[in-house]
Design a protein around this motif. Structure first.
Motif, PDB file in Angstrom:
ATOM      1  N   THR A  28     -41.526 -10.901 -53.356  1.00  0.00           N
ATOM      2  CA  THR A  28     -40.557 -11.461 -54.028  1.00  0.00           C
ATOM      3  C   THR A  28     -41.180 -12.206 -54.984  1.00  0.00           C
ATOM      4  N   ASP A  29     -42.274 -12.796 -55.295  1.00  0.00           N
ATOM      5  CA  ASP A  29     -42.598 -13.355 -56.245  1.00  0.00           C
ATOM      6  C   ASP A  29     -42.824 -12.720 -57.538  1.00  0.00           C
ATOM      7  N   ALA A  30     -42.843 -11.343 -57.487  1.00  0.00           N
ATOM      8  CA  ALA A  30     -42.971 -10.426 -58.548  1.00  0.00           C
ATOM      9  C   ALA A  30     -41.640 -10.065 -59.234  1.00  0.00           C
ATOM     10  N   LEU A  31     -40.521 -10.465 -58.767  1.00  0.00           N
ATOM     11  CA  LEU A  31     -39.220 -10.065 -59.059  1.00  0.00           C
ATOM     12  C   LEU A  31     -39.001 -10.670 -60.731  1.00  0.00           C
ATOM     13  N   ALA A  32     -39.518 -11.987 -60.957  1.00  0.00           N
ATOM     14  CA  ALA A  32     -39.226 -12.521 -62.463  1.00  0.00           C
ATOM     15  C   ALA A  32     -40.004 -11.642 -63.260  1.00  0.00           C
ATOM     16  N   SER A  33     -41.139 -10.955 -63.215  1.00  0.00           N
ATOM     17  CA  SER A  33     -41.604 -10.001 -63.904  1.00  0.00           C
ATOM     18  C   SER A  33     -41.618  -8.618 -64.112  1.00  0.00           C
ATOM     19  N   LEU A  34     -40.550  -8.268 -63.343  1.00  0.00           N
ATOM     20  CA  LEU A  34     -40.183  -6.923 -63.333  1.00  0.00           C
ATOM     21  C   LEU A  34     -39.137  -6.417 -64.380  1.00  0.00           C
ATOM     22  N   THR A  35     -39.191  -5.495 -64.976  1.00  0.00           N
ATOM     23  CA  THR A  35     -38.376  -4.749 -65.913  1.00  0.00           C
ATOM     24  C   THR A  35     -37.902  -3.526 -65.824  1.00  0.00           C
ATOM     25  N   GLY A  36     -36.743  -3.071 -66.516  1.00  0.00           N
ATOM     26  CA  GLY A  36     -36.211  -1.744 -66.329  1.00  0.00           C
ATOM     27  C   GLY A  36     -35.712  -1.484 -64.926  1.00  0.00           C
ATOM     28  N   ALA A  37     -36.020  -0.294 -64.738  1.00  0.00           N
ATOM     29  CA  ALA A  37     -35.626   0.260 -63.418  1.00  0.00           C
ATOM     30  C   ALA A  37     -36.388  -0.328 -62.322  1.00  0.00           C
ATOM     31  N   GLU A  38     -37.742  -1.002 -62.461  1.00  0.00           N
ATOM     32  CA  GLU A  38     -38.268  -1.486 -61.299  1.00  0.00           C
ATOM     33  C   GLU A  38     -37.499  -2.902 -61.049  1.00  0.00           C
ATOM     34  N   ARG A  39     -36.963  -3.651 -61.992  1.00  0.00           N
ATOM     35  CA  ARG A  39     -36.113  -4.712 -62.002  1.00  0.00           C
ATOM     36  C   ARG A  39     -34.959  -4.450 -60.930  1.00  0.00           C
ATOM     37  N   VAL A  40     -34.114  -3.351 -61.254  1.00  0.00           N
ATOM     38  CA  VAL A  40     -33.010  -2.901 -60.715  1.00  0.00           C
ATOM     39  C   VAL A  40     -33.204  -2.853 -59.185  1.00  0.00           C
ATOM     40  N   ALA A  41     -34.377  -2.019 -59.118  1.00  0.00           N
ATOM     41  CA  ALA A  41     -34.827  -1.779 -57.467  1.00  0.00           C
ATOM     42  C   ALA A  41     -35.099  -2.822 -56.730  1.00  0.00           C
ATOM     43  N   GLY A  42     -35.844  -3.833 -57.391  1.00  0.00           N
ATOM     44  CA  GLY A  42     -36.261  -5.053 -57.048  1.00  0.00           C
ATOM     45  C   GLY A  42     -35.118  -6.032 -56.392  1.00  0.00           C
ATOM     46  N   ILE A  43     -34.302  -5.923 -57.338  1.00  0.00           N
ATOM     47  CA  ILE A  43     -32.999  -6.890 -56.844  1.00  0.00           C
ATOM     48  C   ILE A  43     -32.044  -6.300 -55.988  1.00  0.00           C
ATOM     49  N   SER A  44     -31.943  -4.970 -55.915  1.00  0.00           N
ATOM     50  CA  SER A  44     -31.305  -4.278 -54.766  1.00  0.00           C
ATOM     51  C   SER A  44     -31.870  -4.579 -53.666  1.00  0.00           C
ATOM     52  N   ALA A  45     -33.455  -4.393 -53.355  1.00  0.00           N
ATOM     53  CA  ALA A  45     -34.031  -4.778 -52.252  1.00  0.00           C
ATOM     54  C   ALA A  45     -34.240  -6.102 -51.703  1.00  0.00           C
ATOM     55  N   TYR A  46     -34.015  -6.941 -52.791  1.00  0.00           N
ATOM     56  CA  TYR A  46     -33.911  -8.248 -52.609  1.00  0.00           C
ATOM     57  C   TYR A  46     -32.533  -8.823 -52.014  1.00  0.00           C
ATOM     58  N   VAL A  47     -31.651  -8.223 -52.361  1.00  0.00           N
ATOM     59  CA  VAL A  47     -30.226  -8.518 -51.916  1.00  0.00           C
ATOM     60  C   VAL A  47     -30.048  -8.014 -50.562  1.00  0.00           C
ATOM     61  N   SER A  48     -30.439  -6.624 -50.250  1.00  0.00           N
ATOM     62  CA  SER A  48     -30.467  -6.210 -49.074  1.00  0.00           C
ATOM     63  C   SER A  48     -31.113  -6.927 -47.931  1.00  0.00           C
ATOM     64  N   ALA A  49     -32.479  -7.720 -48.405  1.00  0.00           N
ATOM     65  CA  ALA A  49     -32.947  -8.534 -47.418  1.00  0.00           C
ATOM     66  C   ALA A  49     -32.435  -9.593 -47.263  1.00  0.00           C
ATOM     67  N   MET A  50     -31.504 -10.451 -48.228  1.00  0.00           N
ATOM     68  CA  MET A  50     -30.685 -11.553 -48.064  1.00  0.00           C
ATOM     69  C   MET A  50     -29.488 -11.344 -47.273  1.00  0.00           C
ATOM     70  N   ASP A  51     -29.075 -10.063 -47.266  1.00  0.00           N
ATOM     71  CA  ASP A  51     -27.998  -9.712 -46.386  1.00  0.00           C
ATOM     72  C   ASP A  51     -28.259  -9.883 -44.880  1.00  0.00           C
ATOM     73  N   THR A  52     -29.564  -9.623 -44.557  1.00  0.00           N
ATOM     74  CA  THR A  52     -29.988  -9.726 -43.269  1.00  0.00           C
ATOM     75  C   THR A  52     -29.992 -11.170 -42.745  1.00  0.00           C
TER      76      THR A  52
END
Length: 494
Positions: free
Chosen positions: A431-455
């Motif tokens: 999760t620490d790498a989220l701030a440095s992600l860009t483009g498609a990787e950032r979209v995928a990272g945010i989606s994965a983070y929200v999924s973990a947050m739902d749990t």
């Protein structure tokens, strides 16, 4: 006390709770201006201490405050706590370095530990003969919960439009007014004997402080400053376990224990403490991770994200007022406990459906539902345990429920933080790498983070479902001796 004196005393107590709760949350929104002013080079590394010094100090002194209330009387302890809080606030405002501010925050926290617990004892003793305290306990608990929601927003406003020092200086005139009115108006029961008739279990208080402080440090540092398997965290965990074992042994052998284990024989106290602890864990999940969701997944500015907690504060206040009215008409605290836990369970289930494009109005509705559930619990749980408390242990019982909520909050924060870190399976490796992600990787990272947050929100729903089950274990009616021996002494102006 006259009716006018009682009303003034009740208002003084509510202002006191507001001061304590706001200062627990308000600094989080002003850390950047504070660091920029006091130590722009290295201050950022000390922010965790700036925030945790207050909570560590307030949690450490809670058991001692309860016993002091039962020995010296609530008025003396209340005035002493207010005075300590004022001193700490003045020192915070005048601090010239981050180190000085951290030390001053600890002093302020020692006072705030009494403000958030002893004040509820004072409210309980402000009732008239034969009068239930539904209004007092309910409003006190609701204001505490509402203050947790709006504190960061107020801190941001003061920091942006005035100076961060006013976050602390604003406490001085309000605190002095509380101190003066409390000294003049409050006339509360004074226990017989004072210091001479009792022995304070200072070793037990020290062990309780060691246990709570080391446990809170484990939850604050674990997985952040230090790895969970690091020697620092392992050492603190061993210290916490050892202190807990010694504390329990001391409570069995001490002549006048600081936290009598006999309290846990009373079902209202046993299950009430457990529910309060679980609620504290769930509450930190709802407030913190909703703020994270807004900022990480939706791009909401930190100063604006706090506004999304206002529906939660409104729900708490509204249902608290209604619950107090219904309690005065004979509704049982057990009913509110079960109902509030059930509503909060549903609210967390709805939060667990959040996605990266969920309507923010739906999120506001979810937070309103969270507030309605917690609003039924916060005040009525205090009322429940105070009604079941023996008169000579009112202070210990009232501060204990706050103590268990503090421990629950700390453990919940650690549990949820670890869970979301392990569940995240997006790009960047963590999760620490989220701030440095860009483009498609950032979209995928945010989606994965929200999924973990739902749990995490699902886990919150599970905790509140357990609260429903524990609420069902509460007695449907109290034995006659509980009302005859009295949970609370009547304020007769001694």
């Amino acid at each position: 006390m006259t009716e006018t004196q009682r009303k003034i005393g009740f208002l003084v107590c509510l202002v006191t709770i507001v001061l304590a709760v706001l200062d627990m949350q308000i600094v989080s929104a002003a850390t950047v201006p504070i660091v920029r002013d006091l130590d722009p080079g290295h201050g950022i590394d000390k922010i965790p201490w700036l925030i945790s010094a207050f909570s560590l100090a307030s949690a450490a002194v809670l058991p001692l405050y309860g016993k002091l209330c039962d020995v010296l009387g609530a008025k003396r302890v209340f005035l002493g706590a207010v005075g300590t809080f004022i001193l700490g606030s003045a020192l915070c405002g005048a601090a010239q370095s981050i180190g000085q501010l951290i030390a001053a925050r600890a002093v302020q926290g020692i006072g705030a530990g009494g403000l958030m617990s002893v004040t509820m004892v004072v409210i309980a003793q402000l009732r008239g003969p034969g009068e239930k305290d539904a209004k007092g306990a309910g409003m006190g608990g609701i204001i505490a919960g509402g203050g947790m929601a709006v504190g960061p927003w107020i801190g941001g406003v003061l920091a942006d439009h005035a100076s961060w020092r006013w976050i602390f200086y604003i406490n001085l005139p309000l605190g002095l007014a509380v101190l003066a009115l409390g000294a003049l108006v409050l006339k509360l029961p004074r226990p017989n004997g004072g210091w001479g008739g009792h022995r304070i279990d200072f070793p037990g208080a020290g062990l309780a402080a060691t246990f709570s402080t080391s446990l809170l440090l484990v939850t604050e540092w674990g997985g952040k400053q230090y790895a969970w398997s690091s020697p620092q965290i392992a050492g603190l965990a061993v210290l916490s376990a050892a202190a807990l074992g010694l504390f329990l042994w001391r409570q069995v052998t001490a002549a006048e224990p600081i936290l009598p284990l006999s309290m846990f024989r009373v079902p209202e106290l046993r299950w009430g403490f457990a529910i309060q602890g679980l609620m504290g864990a769930a509450m930190v999940g709802s407030m913190y991770y909703v703020m994270v969701y807004l900022q990480v997944a939706r791009g909401v500015a930190s100063s604006s994200a706090g506004l999304y907690l206002l529906p939660m504060a409104f729900g708490m206040t509204a249902v608290g007022i209604v619950s107090a009215k219904l309690a005065e008409r004979g509704w049982a605290e057990r009913t509110f406990t079960i109902g509030g836990s059930a509503v909060a369970t549903v609210a967390f289930l709805l939060l667990s459906t959040l996605g990266t494009h969920t309507s923010l109005w739906l999120l506001r509705a979810d937070m309103l539902l969270v507030g309605l559930g917690f609003g039924m619990l916060l005040g009525q749980l205090i009322q429940l345990v105070q009604e079941a408390s023996p008169a000579h242990q009112l202070g210990v019982v009232t501060t204990s429920i706050r103590f268990f909520q503090t421990l629950g909050t700390a453990l919940g924060a650690a549990l949820f933080g670890t869970l979301i870190t392990r569940l995240y399976d997006g790009p960047g490796g963590g999760t620490d790498a989220l701030a440095s992600l860009t483009g498609a990787e950032r979209v995928a990272g945010i989606s994965a983070y929200v999924s973990a947050m739902d749990t995490v929100f699902l886990c919150g729903a599970g905790l509140m479902a357990v609260c429903v089950l524990l609420g069902l274990l509460l007695p449907k009616s109290r034995p006659e001796q509980a009302t005859s021996e009295g949970a609370r002494p009547v304020a007769v102006g001694t």
